[in-house]
Scaffold this active site. Structure first.
Site, PDB file in Angstrom:
ATOM      1  N   PRO A 170       4.332  -2.815 -10.628  1.00 40.77           N
ATOM      2  CA  PRO A 170       2.906  -3.582  -9.831  1.00 40.77           C
ATOM      3  C   PRO A 170       3.669  -4.567  -9.305  1.00 40.77           C
ATOM      4  CG  PRO A 170       4.077  -4.151 -12.448  1.00 40.77           C
ATOM      5  CD  PRO A 170       4.497  -3.072 -12.131  1.00 40.77           C
ATOM      6  N   CYS A 171       3.476  -4.519  -8.176  1.00 42.81           N
ATOM      7  CA  CYS A 171       4.049  -5.389  -6.959  1.00 42.81           C
ATOM      8  C   CYS A 171       2.494  -5.985  -6.364  1.00 42.81           C
ATOM      9  CB  CYS A 171       4.460  -4.432  -5.594  1.00 42.81           C
ATOM     10  SG  CYS A 171       3.630  -3.201  -5.431  1.00 42.81           S
TER      11      CYS A 171
END
Length: 177
Positions: free
Chosen positions: A141-142
């Site tokens: 989850p950047c």
DNA sequence: CATCCAGTATATA
DNA sequence: TATATACTGGATG
């Protein structure tokens, strides 16, 4: 530690209500995920669904990927992930990506907090670079990393995606940008 | 408020 | 070798 030079990948499409994502597998696991905009890859994935490293593992991994991706796109926890092949990244990048996966669904951290979490509090800008180099967006989850002022920052897949993903998780951003 | 700068890891030229 | 980044906090005008 330098990333591995070359590798052979298997491309498989992941149809979702947001379009066709493309998953890339190496012999070690899921090595990449492309947003639906990568048309060229999509065609390659359609044309040569599987060969190269044909194993039942890949099919198993792909089912996990597809399920996890759909849950993530719905703003829910992705659940079980397939093994992730992060060998394309440097040691620094792998530490960043590992820290990213610890951010819970609906939560966010700043680039600075990530830098602290990996023990390099000053390497804030480099953290941004590592986020941009993340080969597996959404599942790693950047998009949950914001600038210190709780604004968006950037996103390699396009800021619209970042906004959309965060909105589906119920994250509220600072106004303006 | 607008700029500039250092510090950091990588990529690119 | 130099420059530019998905950064940030502090200094300076």
């Amino acid at each position: 530690m330098k990333p591995k030079a070359k590798a052979e990948f298997v491309l498989l499409p992941v149809p979702t209500r947001d379009g066709k994502f493309i998953a890339r597998y190496s012999e070690k696991g899921l090595a990449g995920l492309e947003f639906p905009s990568a048309v060229g890859l999509a065609r390659r994935a359609d044309r040569t669904p599987q060969r190269g490293i044909p194993t039942s593992s890949i099919r198993r991994w792909h089912r996990a990927t597809a399920a996890a991706l759909k849950r993530a796109l719905a703003g829910r926890a992705p659940g079980v992930l397939p093994p992730l092949d992060v060998s394309v990244g440097t040691a620094f990048q792998q530490r960043v990506w590992s820290a990213l996966r610890k951010i819970g669904c609906g939560q966010t951290q700043s680039y600075g907090e990530i830098a602290q979490a990996i023990g390099k509090p000053k390497a804030v800008r480099a953290v941004g670079g590592a986020c941009g180099a993340n080969p597996i967006p959404v599942l790693v989850p950047c998009h949950r990393v914001l600038a210190a002022n709780r604004k968006l920052g950037g996103f390699s897949g396009g800021l619209n995606w970042k906004r959309t993903l965060l909105a589906r998780e119920g994250v509220v951003l600072a106004s303006g940008r």
